[in-house]
Design a protein around this motif. Structure first.
Motif, PDB file in Angstrom:
ATOM      1  N   VAL A 185      20.887  75.631  28.005  1.00  0.00           N
ATOM      2  CA  VAL A 185      19.719  76.368  28.493  1.00  0.00           C
ATOM      3  C   VAL A 185      18.551  76.217  27.527  1.00  0.00           C
ATOM      4  CG1 VAL A 185      18.813  78.681  28.949  1.00  0.00           C
ATOM      5  CG2 VAL A 185      21.037  78.017  29.863  1.00  0.00           C
ATOM      6  N   LEU A 186      18.837  76.276  26.215  1.00  0.00           N
ATOM      7  CA  LEU A 186      17.783  76.099  25.215  1.00  0.00           C
ATOM      8  C   LEU A 186      17.152  74.711  25.340  1.00  0.00           C
ATOM      9  CD1 LEU A 186      16.241  77.102  22.722  1.00  0.00           C
ATOM     10  CD2 LEU A 186      18.120  76.235  21.306  1.00  0.00           C
ATOM     11  N   ILE A 241      12.653  71.180  27.468  1.00  0.00           N
ATOM     12  CA  ILE A 241      12.221  70.153  28.422  1.00  0.00           C
ATOM     13  C   ILE A 241      11.144  70.695  29.349  1.00  0.00           C
ATOM     14  CG2 ILE A 241      12.967  68.752  30.390  1.00  0.00           C
ATOM     15  CD1 ILE A 241      15.683  68.459  28.985  1.00  0.00           C
ATOM     16  N   ALA A 242      11.349  71.925  29.850  1.00  0.00           N
ATOM     17  CA  ALA A 242      10.355  72.541  30.740  1.00  0.00           C
ATOM     18  C   ALA A 242       9.041  72.771  30.009  1.00  0.00           C
ATOM     19  CB  ALA A 242      10.907  73.852  31.293  1.00  0.00           C
ATOM     20  N   ALA A 243       9.135  73.166  28.737  1.00  0.00           N
ATOM     21  CA  ALA A 243       7.923  73.409  27.956  1.00  0.00           C
ATOM     22  C   ALA A 243       7.153  72.126  27.690  1.00  0.00           C
ATOM     23  CB  ALA A 243       8.284  74.089  26.632  1.00  0.00           C
ATOM     24  N   GLY A 298      14.002  69.362  40.979  1.00  0.00           N
ATOM     25  CA  GLY A 298      15.106  68.412  40.967  1.00  0.00           C
ATOM     26  C   GLY A 298      15.345  67.844  39.588  1.00  0.00           C
ATOM     27  N   ALA A 299      14.266  67.514  38.883  1.00  0.00           N
ATOM     28  CA  ALA A 299      14.409  66.976  37.531  1.00  0.00           C
ATOM     29  C   ALA A 299      14.978  68.017  36.586  1.00  0.00           C
ATOM     30  CB  ALA A 299      13.057  66.481  37.028  1.00  0.00           C
ATOM     31  N   LEU A 300      14.495  69.258  36.674  1.00  0.00           N
ATOM     32  CA  LEU A 300      15.016  70.316  35.798  1.00  0.00           C
ATOM     33  C   LEU A 300      16.497  70.558  36.056  1.00  0.00           C
ATOM     34  CD1 LEU A 300      12.037  72.851  35.887  1.00  0.00           C
ATOM     35  CD2 LEU A 300      12.762  71.440  33.958  1.00  0.00           C
ATOM     36  N   LEU A 301      16.904  70.520  37.328  1.00  0.00           N
ATOM     37  CA  LEU A 301      18.323  70.676  37.643  1.00  0.00           C
ATOM     38  C   LEU A 301      19.122  69.525  37.041  1.00  0.00           C
ATOM     39  CD1 LEU A 301      20.684  72.006  39.160  1.00  0.00           C
ATOM     40  CD2 LEU A 301      20.036  70.648  41.174  1.00  0.00           C
TER      41      LEU A 301
END
Length: 687
Positions: A452-453, A458-460, A467-470
């Motif tokens: 999760v960290l 990655i999101a930041a 889809g990419a985040l998943l």
């Protein structure tokens, strides 16, 4: 002379294959060791005979004997030496002969093993191998004969025949058609042989499965005997698919590695069922589960291999990979129907004897996870199978061949691949026999927090696609769980034995190479998943016609056209070669040379992209067209492919893991050597 010798040895090999299958069967039924040994020796003799035939054909290819129809179709005067050899599998007749050669060689290896403990398997393994060899050699003898000659008849016309017609003379052309330009790539030197090795090697576990059904051996002995053969088959098939993907990336100008082409899928389907088989047999060995299921999977894998060979050669599917239409299609269909029908019949005959010794006792146990994993692989197979056969079905019932394109496959398979990654992240933390949600959750919490960290980072960084985040989240989970589970095992061993951490890590992996080799395979898969996520979700492209000195823009890239040269080569090509500079922001990152090669003999162009490749991205430029008179302008297509290099790196890690998983576990002597090297350095070992 060489053609007659090659054909004659094939005829004898065919007769020996028929004899071996009959002798093996009769020896098994009558319990006569002499007949079994006779069948085994017949099977062994097939290999030198087919090798002689292969040698004759290679001689004809190397010497440009254009009176031979096959040589004329795949060789030309300007073809280099190494491509003349690879032309052996560059056409239909040669590739079928090569298939027989590989199977004959593997048959020698398997039938010369020690059979003292499992002698009851031998006659039936001989019989099955003989039947398969007889079928493929018969195709080379009666249908796709690679030694057929050209004859000139008295009226001046030409005829292709093995036997000389009355009044005819041998006709030899001055030059041949040459190898298909798309096949003149290093990837095609290795891709077909490795793919064929994967196909052929799966015949070995299939033959043992049939022997187990015939003899009534319902234990896991046939699986243990063929474990490394199955891993080898899977490794070669995987390598063949990876090299095929690389060939497509380099040659076909798709800007990608996989186009969901029907022939690509026909090779992918046995890989799916073979992968399910490799996972499922572990449950039978450990817990006595899934006995019927494992037989079903190996039957499916074998017949899918034959189906894939049929689809490539029958002409029923349109594909850049397919051979021309041939009369062998109906023969393949009959062989598939017979082998599948007989195999399923024997399975039903032994159905009651193949009951599992234990039952699934927990939804969260490792065997349950393996079952879910199998269901995912079979679901992927069903999607692929339906996509391949639907055009044929639509053609039969409506008269129109409706093609199923990549969007169908991508929508249908994406959730299944995501579920597969999730199971890869969970499986190492489960236990055999019994595992609860509470114990699994307790083991999962630490690697999950790390994953999760990583996902938050990655999101930041700016990734917003759900889809990419998943995908990145699942990849992070698999990686953290794999290292966490291995690190925990090393820590426990080091604490218990007092060994250094490095020594404990090596010995832990060495004592259970199958398990930790599987972990490395999983890491290879997630590295490949990174490349797939990058190119599938973040690929951008543009196309434009620009003059010398002008540029195209794509994302933060500037693609500048500097020069263009058009010239002929000594090997019969016309090459148009552009010089292109690439800038990223204000930094010049390289110069590339996309080109188009036009082969005069085959009148066929081949695109050769210019590529700049880093761990972060590929910049992939294709020369589409140019103004032939002034050479002042050219049309380029540019792809920006993030992370795609991880796909190829993951393939290497994947191979390393498979080799480790198939290697024997550490012996005591090997452990002593490792301990010596770690404590005293390599100098002490060499003393």
């Amino acid at each position: 002379m060489a053609a007659n010798l090659g054909f004659g040895s094939l005829v004898i090999a065919f007769l020996l294959a028929v004899y071996s299958s009959v002798a093996g069967c009769m020896g098994g039924l009558k319990k006569r060791a002499v007949l079994v040994e006779s069948g085994r020796l017949g099977l062994v003799l097939i290999f030198p005979l087919v090798s002689l035939s292969i040698g004759c054909l290679i001689y004809l290819l190397l010497n440009g004997r254009y009176e031979i129809q096959y040589v004329y179709s795949v060789v030309s005067n300007d073809l280099p030496f190494y491509l003349r050899i690879t032309a052996l599998w560059g056409g239909q007749a040669g590739s079928l002969l090569f298939w027989s050669f590989l199977l004959a060689g593997l048959s020698v290896l398997i039938t010369n093993n020690h059979w003292d403990r499992d002698i009851e398997f031998l006659p039936w393994v001989i019989s099955v191998l003989g039947i398969v060899l007889a079928f493929f050699i018969s195709l080379s003898v009666f249908v796709e004969n690679p030694f057929v000659r050209f004859w000139e008849l008295p009226d001046g016309s030409h005829l292709a025949s093995m036997m000389m017609p009355a009044g005819a003379t041998i006709y030899q052309a001055d030059n041949g058609n040459g190898l298909n330009p798309l096949l003149r790539h290093p990837g095609m030197v290795f891709h077909p042989p490795l793919l064929y090795l994967g196909f052929v090697s799966f015949v070995i576990p299939f033959s043992f499965a049939m022997a187990a059904l015939i003899t009534g051996r319902t234990d896991d002995r046939w699986i243990r005997l063929t474990r490394r053969w199955s891993l080898m088959a899977w490794l070669f098939l995987s390598l063949g698919l990876i090299l095929g993907a690389r060939w497509a990336y380099d040659v076909l100008g798709w800007g990608g590695y996989w186009g969901w082409d029907p022939v690509e899928i026909s090779a992918f389907m046995p890989w799916l069922t073979g992968t399910a088989f490799l996972h499922s047999v572990v449950s039978q060995e450990k817990r006595g589960l899934f006995k019927r299921w494992n037989i079903i999977l190996i039957i499916l894998t074998f017949d899918l291999i034959i189906l894939g060979t049929f689809l490539t050669r029958s002409g029923v599917l349109s594909s850049v990979h397919a051979f021309s239409q041939s009369a062998i299609g109906p023969l393949f269909l009959v062989f598939i129907a017979l082998t599948f029908g007989v195999s399923v019949g024997m399975l039903l005959w032994r159905w009651n004897d193949l009951q599992s010794e234990n039952q699934l006792t927990s939804l969260f146990s490792r065997e349950s996870v393996f079952l879910f994993n199998n269901l995912i692989f079979i679901s992927l197979f069903i999607v692929c199978f339906w996509g391949v056969v639907y055009p044929v079905i639509s053609d039969v019932f409506t008269g129109q061949k409706v093609t199923v394109g990549p969007p169908f496959y991508e929508r249908a398979t994406a959730p299944l691949f995501a579920a597969m990654l999730l199971l890869m992240g969970i499986a190492p933390l489960t236990a055999w026999g019994h595992s609860t949600a509470r114990t699994l959750g307790k083991s999962l919490i630490k690697p999950l927090l790390v994953a999760v960290l990583i996902l938050i980072i990655i999101a930041a960084s700016g990734v917003q696609s759900p889809g990419a985040l998943l995908g990145f989240g699942l990849v992070s989970l698999v990686v953290t769980v794999t290292f966490y589970e291995y690190g925990r095992g090393v820590h426990i061993r080091s604490q218990q034995t007092g060994e250094p951490v490095l020594l404990s890590g090596i010995k832990l992996a060495g004592r259970n190479r199958r398990r930790y080799g599987g972990y490395i395979i999983h890491l290879g898969v997630v590295m490949m998943a990174l490349g797939i996520i990058g190119i599938e979700l973040f690929q951008t492209e543009t196309q434009g016609t620009i003059a010398r000195g002008q540029s195209l823009k794509l994302d933060d890239l500037t693609i500048s056209f500097r020069d263009l040269a058009v010239f002929d080569t000594h090997d019969g090509r016309n090459i148009a070669r552009a010089v292109v500079n690439i800038k990223q922001g204000d930094n010049v990152i390289g110069e590339i040379y996309p080109r188009r090669d036009y082969y005069y003999e085959s009148q066929q162009p081949v695109t050769v992209p210019g590529v700049i490749s880093t761990f972060a991205e590929d910049i992939y430029v294709i020369l589409v067209d140019w103004q032939s008179i002034s050479l002042q302008g050219a049309t380029f297509k540019v792809y920006h492919n993030p992370l795609v290099k991880w796909l190829w790196l993951g393939g290497f890690v994947f191979i390393l893991g498979t080799l480790l998983a198939s290697w024997p576990d550490l012996t005591l002597d090997e452990e002593r050597i490792i301990r010596m090297v770690i404590r005293h350095g390599p100098e002490e070992f060499f003393k």
